[in-house]
Design an enzyme around this catalytic site. Sequence first.
Site, PDB file in Angstrom:
ATOM      1  N   LYS A 123     -13.727   2.187  -3.095  1.00  0.00           N
ATOM      2  CA  LYS A 123     -14.488   2.661  -1.931  1.00  0.00           C
ATOM      3  C   LYS A 123     -15.657   3.517  -2.398  1.00  0.00           C
ATOM      4  O   LYS A 123     -16.794   3.340  -1.969  1.00  0.00           O
ATOM      5  CB  LYS A 123     -13.595   3.550  -1.057  1.00  0.00           C
ATOM      6  CG  LYS A 123     -13.001   2.869   0.133  1.00  0.00           C
ATOM      7  CD  LYS A 123     -12.413   3.950   1.038  1.00  0.00           C
ATOM      8  CE  LYS A 123     -11.417   3.387   2.005  1.00  0.00           C
ATOM      9  NZ  LYS A 123     -10.759   4.401   2.791  1.00  0.00           N
ATOM     10  N   HIS A 158       7.671 -27.079   0.596  1.00  0.00           N
ATOM     11  CA  HIS A 158       6.922 -28.146  -0.082  1.00  0.00           C
ATOM     12  C   HIS A 158       5.826 -27.571  -0.959  1.00  0.00           C
ATOM     13  O   HIS A 158       4.891 -28.268  -1.308  1.00  0.00           O
ATOM     14  CB  HIS A 158       6.356 -29.117   0.964  1.00  0.00           C
ATOM     15  CG  HIS A 158       7.453 -29.797   1.723  1.00  0.00           C
ATOM     16  ND1 HIS A 158       7.955 -31.026   1.358  1.00  0.00           N
ATOM     17  CD2 HIS A 158       8.191 -29.387   2.778  1.00  0.00           C
ATOM     18  CE1 HIS A 158       8.937 -31.349   2.182  1.00  0.00           C
ATOM     19  NE2 HIS A 158       9.108 -30.369   3.053  1.00  0.00           N
ATOM     20  N   GLU A 209       0.828  -1.210   0.000  1.00  0.00           N
ATOM     21  CA  GLU A 209       0.000   0.000   0.000  1.00  0.00           C
ATOM     22  C   GLU A 209       0.865   1.264   0.000  1.00  0.00           C
ATOM     23  O   GLU A 209       0.471   2.301  -0.516  1.00  0.00           O
ATOM     24  CB  GLU A 209      -0.938  -0.026   1.222  1.00  0.00           C
ATOM     25  CG  GLU A 209      -2.241   0.705   0.967  1.00  0.00           C
ATOM     26  CD  GLU A 209      -3.303   0.467   2.038  1.00  0.00           C
ATOM     27  OE1 GLU A 209      -3.062  -0.297   2.992  1.00  0.00           O
ATOM     28  OE2 GLU A 209      -4.377   1.063   1.934  1.00  0.00           O
TER      29      GLU A 209
HETATM   30  O1  PA5 Z   1      -2.968   1.938   5.849  1.00  0.00           O
HETATM   31  C1  PA5 Z   1      -4.082   2.396   5.731  1.00  0.00           C
HETATM   32  O2  PA5 Z   1      -4.300   3.597   5.852  1.00  0.00           O
HETATM   33  C2  PA5 Z   1      -5.278   1.497   5.499  1.00  0.00           C
HETATM   34  O3  PA5 Z   1      -4.962   0.213   5.187  1.00  0.00           O
HETATM   35  C3  PA5 Z   1      -6.160   1.522   6.736  1.00  0.00           C
HETATM   36  O4  PA5 Z   1      -5.470   0.973   7.811  1.00  0.00           O
HETATM   37  C4  PA5 Z   1      -7.451   0.748   6.507  1.00  0.00           C
HETATM   38  O5  PA5 Z   1      -8.088   1.188   5.342  1.00  0.00           O
HETATM   39  C5  PA5 Z   1      -8.398   0.955   7.681  1.00  0.00           C
HETATM   40  O6  PA5 Z   1      -8.618   2.319   7.860  1.00  0.00           O
HETATM   41  P1  PA5 Z   1      -9.203   2.914   9.183  1.00  0.00           P
HETATM   42  O7  PA5 Z   1      -8.298   2.602  10.305  1.00  0.00           O
HETATM   43  O8  PA5 Z   1      -9.324   4.364   8.913  1.00  0.00           O
HETATM   44  O9  PA5 Z   1     -10.558   2.281   9.397  1.00  0.00           O
END
Ligand code: PA5
Length: 471
Positions: A440, A326, A297
């Site tokens: 989203k 394996h 990410e």
């Molecule tokens: O790294 C990030 O920002 C995302 O992966 C969030 O952790 C994830 O979308 C969850 O978001 P939030 O903590 O705002 O619910």
Amino acid sequence: MDTQNLRITLDFNNMMTDYVGPNGITEDDIKGSEKALEKAYSGMEEKRASGKMDWRDLPYNQDDVVDDILNYVDSVKDDTDAFVVLGIGGSALGPLAVQQAINHPFYNELPREKRGNYPRLYVADNIDPERLPYLFDIIDLKKTIFNCVSKSGSTSETMSQFLIIKTLIEEKLGKAEAAKHIVCTTDKEKGNLIGIAKEEGYKTFIIPSGVGGRFSELTPVGLLPAAMCGIDIKEMLKGAAFMDELSKVKDVYKNPAYMFALLHMIGMKKGKNISVMLPYADSLKYISDWYAQLWAESLGKKYDNYGNIVNYGQTPVKSLGVTDQHSQIQLYAEGPSDKIIVFIAVDKFKKETAIPKIYGDIPSLGFLGGATQNKLIETERIATEYALQKAEKTNMTITLPEVNEFTLGELLYFFEVATGFAGELLEIDAFDQPGVEEGKNATYAMFGRPGYDEKRKELESRPAKNNAYII
Ligand code: PA5
């Protein structure tokens, strides 16, 4: 305790051409990165100084937070049999990884006294409609605390879980009692959760504004669930502080996190687009999941800082030694040279398991006897490392002297620094995630969220599926 004995190390011999031939990296590649390194180093310093990397200060500025967490845990643990984290991504993967690393692998199945009198831990990190109903079969709502974790305070998946839980426990326990069974971890002002928490009187822990989801494991996001299961969070933070000191060193040959990042980025530019995380310890299995999110990410980006289309990123692959010897290792050894394989070795396991010396009359079986599984797993790791090196596949090894709170804090912080530094080397923003927004927004539009009419229209005009391609 001599913390130097707990220092994790990075062995990158098998990244270098001397060991893996032309697939590897040369000293000249590293020397040739001097300018980029200098720029990235300054970028890290400047961002830290200007509050754009607040996660780097977490090992130092949380004394009050830690006290609050420990007091809260003390006040509820005796009446709590299950602690359920409701969260996703950065709000779930860290708690899972830390629990698996430090606690008994069958922690939840242990009788309470063998859990140090701490509650069981569950992490509900998906909206699979079967997940919560099945969870309700094994927990007693009267003895459960639900920890709703969301940095943005508005993530649909987590908030949908919250709506289900709140309604259910208010029905079963009454509103006043239900409020004692919900604890929120969120931003101090952003999103819906903080307002709701205040209004309902839920105990709340704050995620510092400048710390993004995937960099938040060392905030109450990770510290609360860990402390709730008896994990020493002060030691985790000390380990992180120790790694922070190592990570301040400018010389990349003395800074394991920077070297990890540099080698991956040079590798990526040579076509190594896959980053395999291969711990040789069950306890570190979920570190691979946590790392996968962090690396993917943060570094998977279309644009660089100057608006150029770069489509950077390495695909993280989660693997486990020796289990995957394996399954996946065949591919790693003989498939394309497009991977950097990261072994994680552990010098000292929590248990020593002897292999009985029997069947001496069957040489192909008897040779195992009299040794330990500790020796066997390490031997197999070295043997696999050798096989990969012989096959000229780039690999490196991170070694933990042992897996404990201190070394885990070091390891988490190591990967965070490496990720931040890789972002600087690539000149991209490692802290945003625009690529997840489209999906989203399309969900919001289809689910009828107000304000998404335009997106709904856009979706309605998408090409219809061709039935010929559905067979
Ligand atoms: O790294 C990030 O920002 C995302 O992966 C969030 O952790 C994830 O979308 C969850 O978001 P939030 O903590 O705002 O619910």
